[in-house]
Design a protein around this motif. Structure first.
Motif, PDB file in Angstrom:
ATOM      1  N   GLU A 216       0.845  -1.192   0.000  1.00  4.04           N
ATOM      2  CA  GLU A 216       0.000   0.000   0.000  1.00  4.04           C
ATOM      3  C   GLU A 216       0.882   1.244   0.000  1.00  4.04           C
ATOM      4  O   GLU A 216       1.856   1.327   0.753  1.00  4.04           O
ATOM      5  CB  GLU A 216      -0.884  -0.012   1.239  1.00  4.04           C
ATOM      6  N   PRO A 217       0.584   2.244  -0.857  1.00  4.73           N
ATOM      7  CA  PRO A 217       1.330   3.505  -0.790  1.00  4.73           C
ATOM      8  C   PRO A 217       1.263   4.105   0.614  1.00  4.73           C
ATOM      9  O   PRO A 217       0.234   4.031   1.287  1.00  4.73           O
ATOM     10  CB  PRO A 217       0.596   4.398  -1.804  1.00  4.73           C
ATOM     11  N   GLY A 218       2.364   4.685   1.048  1.00  4.45           N
ATOM     12  CA  GLY A 218       2.440   5.278   2.374  1.00  4.45           C
ATOM     13  C   GLY A 218       3.020   4.362   3.426  1.00  4.45           C
ATOM     14  O   GLY A 218       3.314   4.803   4.545  1.00  4.45           O
ATOM     15  N   THR A 219       3.173   3.071   3.099  1.00  9.57           N
ATOM     16  CA  THR A 219       3.780   2.133   4.036  1.00  9.57           C
ATOM     17  C   THR A 219       5.260   1.964   3.718  1.00  9.57           C
ATOM     18  O   THR A 219       5.740   2.390   2.664  1.00  9.57           O
ATOM     19  CB  THR A 219       3.074   0.769   3.972  1.00  9.57           C
ATOM     20  N   VAL A 220       5.977   1.341   4.644  1.00 10.75           N
ATOM     21  CA  VAL A 220       7.399   1.062   4.416  1.00 10.75           C
ATOM     22  C   VAL A 220       7.530   0.036   3.298  1.00 10.75           C
ATOM     23  O   VAL A 220       6.786  -0.957   3.246  1.00 10.75           O
ATOM     24  CB  VAL A 220       8.061   0.540   5.710  1.00 10.75           C
ATOM     25  N   LEU A 221       8.456   0.273   2.384  1.00 13.82           N
ATOM     26  CA  LEU A 221       8.634  -0.604   1.233  1.00 13.82           C
ATOM     27  C   LEU A 221       9.815  -1.534   1.457  1.00 13.82           C
ATOM     28  O   LEU A 221      10.972  -1.119   1.384  1.00 13.82           O
ATOM     29  CB  LEU A 221       8.857   0.246  -0.026  1.00 13.82           C
ATOM     30  N   PRO A 222       9.565  -2.824   1.737  1.00 15.99           N
ATOM     31  CA  PRO A 222      10.662  -3.775   1.943  1.00 15.99           C
ATOM     32  C   PRO A 222      11.421  -4.040   0.653  1.00 15.99           C
ATOM     33  O   PRO A 222      10.951  -3.734  -0.450  1.00 15.99           O
ATOM     34  CB  PRO A 222       9.949  -5.043   2.420  1.00 15.99           C
ATOM     35  N   SER A 223      12.573  -4.651   0.772  1.00 22.09           N
ATOM     36  CA  SER A 223      13.360  -5.040  -0.392  1.00 22.09           C
ATOM     37  C   SER A 223      12.540  -5.998  -1.259  1.00 22.09           C
ATOM     38  O   SER A 223      11.921  -6.938  -0.766  1.00 22.09           O
ATOM     39  CB  SER A 223      14.651  -5.724   0.057  1.00 22.09           C
ATOM     40  N   GLY A 224      12.516  -5.748  -2.566  1.00 24.95           N
ATOM     41  CA  GLY A 224      11.802  -6.606  -3.500  1.00 24.95           C
ATOM     42  C   GLY A 224      10.326  -6.282  -3.643  1.00 24.95           C
ATOM     43  O   GLY A 224       9.636  -6.947  -4.418  1.00 24.95           O
ATOM     44  N   ALA A 225       9.836  -5.286  -2.925  1.00 22.68           N
ATOM     45  CA  ALA A 225       8.416  -4.936  -2.987  1.00 22.68           C
ATOM     46  C   ALA A 225       8.190  -3.714  -3.873  1.00 22.68           C
ATOM     47  O   ALA A 225       9.117  -2.955  -4.175  1.00 22.68           O
ATOM     48  CB  ALA A 225       7.878  -4.671  -1.583  1.00 22.68           C
ATOM     49  N   ILE A 226       6.952  -3.500  -4.283  1.00 22.20           N
ATOM     50  CA  ILE A 226       6.554  -2.331  -5.080  1.00 22.20           C
ATOM     51  C   ILE A 226       5.244  -1.777  -4.524  1.00 22.20           C
ATOM     52  O   ILE A 226       4.474  -2.506  -3.900  1.00 22.20           O
ATOM     53  CB  ILE A 226       6.368  -2.685  -6.575  1.00 22.20           C
ATOM     54  N   TYR A 227       5.020  -0.504  -4.735  1.00 22.22           N
ATOM     55  CA  TYR A 227       3.743   0.089  -4.343  1.00 22.22           C
ATOM     56  C   TYR A 227       2.665  -0.259  -5.372  1.00 22.22           C
ATOM     57  O   TYR A 227       2.941  -0.428  -6.566  1.00 22.22           O
ATOM     58  CB  TYR A 227       3.866   1.602  -4.210  1.00 22.22           C
ATOM     59  N   ASP A 228       1.437  -0.353  -4.905  1.00 24.23           N
ATOM     60  CA  ASP A 228       0.313  -0.725  -5.753  1.00 24.23           C
ATOM     61  C   ASP A 228      -0.181   0.490  -6.536  1.00 24.23           C
ATOM     62  O   ASP A 228      -0.902   1.338  -6.018  1.00 24.23           O
ATOM     63  CB  ASP A 228      -0.812  -1.298  -4.890  1.00 24.23           C
ATOM     64  N   ALA A 229       0.217   0.572  -7.806  1.00 24.73           N
ATOM     65  CA  ALA A 229      -0.255   1.647  -8.681  1.00 24.73           C
ATOM     66  C   ALA A 229      -1.564   1.267  -9.365  1.00 24.73           C
ATOM     67  O   ALA A 229      -2.422   2.122  -9.620  1.00 24.73           O
ATOM     68  CB  ALA A 229       0.800   1.966  -9.738  1.00 24.73           C
ATOM     69  N   ASN A 230      -1.726  -0.019  -9.655  1.00 22.29           N
ATOM     70  CA  ASN A 230      -2.868  -0.444 -10.469  1.00 22.29           C
ATOM     71  C   ASN A 230      -4.210  -0.181  -9.808  1.00 22.29           C
ATOM     72  O   ASN A 230      -5.160   0.266 -10.457  1.00 22.29           O
ATOM     73  CB  ASN A 230      -2.756  -1.936 -10.789  1.00 22.29           C
TER      74      ASN A 230
END
Length: 426
Positions: free
Chosen positions: A209-223
């Motif tokens: 979810e945008p606004g959360t911490v982004l772990p290694s290998g993760a992406i924010y949900d744009a779709n």
């Protein structure tokens, strides 16, 4: 809640062309929403459920298109000026309060009802008033030039709409001018289709979810954000079911719950055949899944299926592929489910400002911007083609569409251009 036939999305074949896919939608998909009546002020963006037929003439009476003098054309001399007495006055909302008499002129203003028997209006700029009493009185006269045609500057009753004419056709998405036309007919409410209730979710352990911490290998949900806006723009009522992990049993439970209260389910990602793509198996637990292998680029197979009779669209995870397949396939399917008439988006030819090679038999949609070169519009291709480069849409104006028969495009050739406003707008 209406349901589709079990084999609605069934298609047996290798690659499906875009035109064939749209033809199947038009042939097999029916609206799944019922009609309701809403106040006129709340009908913008809704889909009209029944034809709106005019019950009165619009305008309801013949009226003047200009400020001037209403006359009977037969009272005018053909070869010289005519002088007539001005013996009455008609303004909008204040018609002449007596029968019209031949041989007189009536001072009239724009929108005023034409006196019965007067058939022509001479503009005030083309008249000469011979006394100060222009609205009546024993000395009021007006000099009229010859040559005006009979019926000039007169609007007829029913000129806009005649009684019995279809003012608005069922299946039309209502725009502000449509509501104005309905109001001109005296309508205070309209029959529209209920909003399509859509459940929307993203899948993938890597999606955050945008606004959360982004772990290694993760992406924010744009779709999900993009698709929710597109669905809302089409008049849908969207339920955001968030991001679901790649767990088959959990996905099946979520989808089963969604099918109980919605008319359509839209998913993003997880519809391929890889080990971590569990949407396919989850759907097959509850219903039927068909993959439409479209002969387009970008865009992987689009999943179409049903859960307990509720249709489901599974879009690719790559955002550009998701946007394109939504625009080309999901959008017309959603409008059809929602009761809208099928109307292809408008495109137009432009000159190509680039060279390009492609496989024959596949339709490609290249992100491009429009520039003017002299009197021509020229499409310039965005420099990056990746299906995950969402900025390529943000920084472009539309798709340059290369049809199935083309294998090589040369600069200066004519190419069809599909503006984003036609498929990403409302």
């Amino acid at each position: 809640m209406a349901q589709l036939s079990d084999d609605c999305f069934a298609f047996g074949g290798a690659l499906l062309t875009v035109d064939a896919a749209l033809a199947l939608i038009a042939e097999r998909v029916e609206p799944v929403v019922e009609a309701e009546t809403v106040p006129l002020a709340a009908a913008a963006g809704r889909i009209l459920a029944r034809d709106l037929v005019a019950t009165i003439d619009v305008p309801p009476h013949a009226n003047s298109a200009v400020d001037g003098y209403a006359i009977a054309h037969a009272d005018l001399a053909a070869d010289r000026e005519t002088v007539l007495p001005v013996s009455g006055r008609a303004a909008a909302g204040h018609p002449l309060d007596r029968p019209f008499r031949r041989g007189e002129a009536i001072r009239i203003f724009t929108g005023a009802a034409m006196p019965e028997g007067a058939d022509t209006v001479m503009m005030q700029e083309d008249c000469t008033v011979e006394s100060a009493g222009e609205t009546g009185g024993e000395n009021a006269r007006v000099r009229l030039k010859p040559g005006i045609r009979k019926g000039a500057n007169r609007r007829h009753a029913g000129e806009d709409l005649a009684v019995g004419a279809v003012a608005l056709v069922a299946g039309r998405r209502l725009r502000p001018p449509d509501l104005g036309l309905a109001a001109a007919l005296g309508c205070t409410e309209l029959p529209v289709f209920r909003r399509l209730r859509v459940a929307l979710l993203s899948t993938g352990d890597e999606v955050r979810e945008p606004g959360t911490v982004l772990p290694s290998g993760a992406i924010y949900d744009a779709n999900r954000t993009m698709l929710a806006a597109l669905l809302t723009g089409l008049g849908c009522a969207v339920s955001d079911l968030g991001i679901q992990a790649d767990r088959e049993a959990e996905l099946a439970d979520i989808l089963a719950t969604a099918s109980a209260g919605h008319d359509l389910i839209v998913t993003s990602g997880g519809v391929s055949t890889g080990d971590e793509d569990h949407v396919k198996a989850a759907i097959e637990r509850l219903g039927r899944l068909d993959f439409w292998r479209l002969a387009i680029k970008p865009g992987r197979p689009v999943a179409l299926g049903q859960l307990n009779g509720v249709p489901l669209i599974g879009l690719p995870g790559n955002p550009v592929a998701a946007a394109l397949t939504f625009a080309i396939l999901a959008r017309p399917l959603i409008l059809r489910l929602a009761g809208a008439a099928m109307a292809p988006p408008l495109s137009f030819p432009v000159r190509a400002g680039f060279a390009y090679r492609k496989k024959a038999g596949r339709r490609e949609y290249l992100r491009a911007s429009l520039v003017r070169d002299g009197g021509d519009l020229v499409a310039r291709k965005y420099p990056k083609d990746g299906a995950g480069i969402l900025s390529s849409i943000v920084q472009s104006d539309g798709f340059a569409v290369l049809d199935e028969s083309l294998s090589e495009l040369v600069p200066g050739a004519i190419v069809e251009f599909l503006p984003f406003s036609e498929v990403f707008g409302s």
